[in-house]
Scaffold this active site. Structure first.
Site, mmCIF file in Angstrom:
data_model
loop_
_atom_site.group_PDB
_atom_site.id
_atom_site.type_symbol
_atom_site.label_atom_id
_atom_site.label_comp_id
_atom_site.label_asym_id
_atom_site.label_seq_id
_atom_site.Cartn_x
_atom_site.Cartn_y
_atom_site.Cartn_z
ATOM 1 N N CYS A 112 0.809 -1.224 0.000
ATOM 2 C CA CYS A 112 0.000 0.000 0.000
ATOM 3 C C CYS A 112 0.840 1.270 0.000
ATOM 4 O O CYS A 112 0.326 2.349 -0.308
ATOM 5 C CB CYS A 112 -0.943 0.003 1.198
ATOM 6 S SG CYS A 112 -1.924 -1.501 1.344
ATOM 7 N N HIS A 237 -3.534 6.982 2.984
ATOM 8 C CA HIS A 237 -3.912 5.696 2.401
ATOM 9 C C HIS A 237 -5.322 5.354 2.878
ATOM 10 O O HIS A 237 -5.629 5.422 4.072
ATOM 11 C CB HIS A 237 -2.912 4.628 2.837
ATOM 12 C CG HIS A 237 -3.339 3.237 2.555
ATOM 13 N ND1 HIS A 237 -3.924 2.845 1.364
ATOM 14 C CD2 HIS A 237 -3.268 2.108 3.316
ATOM 15 C CE1 HIS A 237 -4.197 1.559 1.405
ATOM 16 N NE2 HIS A 237 -3.799 1.084 2.577
ATOM 17 N N ASN A 267 -10.145 -0.565 0.443
ATOM 18 C CA ASN A 267 -8.684 -0.493 0.418
ATOM 19 C C ASN A 267 -8.196 -1.041 -0.920
ATOM 20 O O ASN A 267 -8.297 -2.232 -1.185
ATOM 21 C CB ASN A 267 -8.118 -1.317 1.575
ATOM 22 C CG ASN A 267 -6.601 -1.275 1.652
ATOM 23 O OD1 ASN A 267 -5.930 -0.851 0.722
ATOM 24 N ND2 ASN A 267 -6.056 -1.746 2.765
#
Length: 312
Positions: A112, A237, A267
């Site tokens: 990520c 994020h 996500n």
């Protein structure tokens, strides 16, 4: 020379999977997912759409916004942990499909945090005078490594792609500071299993992320010679709204100054920050001369943050 972002783009699949849809396949509920993660729905790519397909769409969008032709690119970097195949890289596939010159192309595996790693890498080449225009893409098809019977992870992830063109910008604009890091002792908390599924120890990852996102955000602000009051916009994020809120509170900025797309996309790993960035730029939420902080964390455990002043 100073490196900055001169164009952004993104792509998300059309197929929407809501929390109510997931209630039918795993033991969960819309209320449970929303209150713990902030996620309401996510986009899932079709079986015939590959990671490279989404990367291509986002890349074209970013090149168009930058008013740049693919032949003008000097390098292509793709952040992903879900490439179409073991090799060649998604970046090489993208070079061919875009019709770019035979420039250097490689993938970056930092989960990520990958997009942050990508733009910091691009910055080095630009400011060293080696290259002028570098395409950085963050893209994931997490649906293909998600265990849809695991209630702890099936509700979290989605597919998509975001991109940015890193190039020379005028003095005072562009990337002001950055931070990258990793801690391999955290590998057991978040990794891909032998069965090619995502495993996550939610409690441990949450504790790490809440601490690291806030610390890294403050670090890049201070490195840039700025204060919290100078920050106009935060793009964390998009993993979990509670983690995102912790970073926002650390910077003491109002809620309307924090990017939020986790509710719509879940996500999307390396695609999360560039998707949010592209949407915010296109919606006019990021304006000329704004100080923007990008910050992320991911498997590795990795983390990264950038402070930049928006504009060309």
């Amino acid at each position: 020379m100073k490196a900055g972002l001169i164009g952004t783009g993104h792509y998300v699949p059309e197929n929407v999977v809501t929390n109510h849809d997931l209630e039918k396949i795993v033991d969960t509920s819309d209320e449970w997912i929303r209150t713990r993660t902030g996620i309401e729905e996510r986009r899932i790519a079709s079986d015939d759409m590959n990671t490279s397909d989404m990367a291509y769409e986002a890349a074209r969008d970013a090149l168009n916004e930058a008013d740049l032709k693919a032949e003008e690119l000097d390098m292509i970097l793709v952040a992903t942990v879900t490439s179409d195949m073991g090799f060649p890289s998604v970046a090489c596939q993208l070079q061919e499909r875009l019709g770019a010159r035979q420039v250097a192309a490689m993938d970056i595996s930092a989960a990520c945090s990958g997009f942050i790693y990508g733009i910091v890498t691009a910055k080095q080449f630009i400011e060293a005078g080696v290259h002028q225009n570098i395409l950085v893409v963050g893209v994931e098809k997490l649906s293909k490594i998600t265990d849809w019977s695991d209630r702890n992870t099936a509700v979290l992830f989605g597919d998509g792609a975001g991109a940015a063109v890193v190039s020379n910008v005028s003095e005072g604009k562009g990337i002001l500071s950055h931070e990258l890091g990793s801690d391999g002792t955290g590998i057991p908390y978040l990794h891909q299993t032998d069965e090619d599924h995502i495993y996550m120890n939610g409690r441990e990852v949450f504790k790490f992320a809440v601490r690291q996102m806030g610390e890294s955000s403050l670090n890049v602000v201070h490195q840039a010679g700025l204060t919290k009051d100078d920050v106009n916009y935060l793009i964390p994020h998009q993993a979990n709204i509670r983690i995102m809120e912790a970073a926002r509170e650390k910077l003491e900025i109002p809620v309307e100054k924090m990017s939020k797309s986790v509710d719509r996309y879940g996500n999307t790993s390396a695609a999360s920050i560039p998707i949010a960035l592209s949407e915010d730029v296109k919606a006019g939420r990021i304006k000329e001369d704004d100080v923007v902080v990008l910050v992320g964390f991911g498997g590795g455990l990795t983390w990264g943050a950038v402070a930049l002043r928006w504009g060309k």
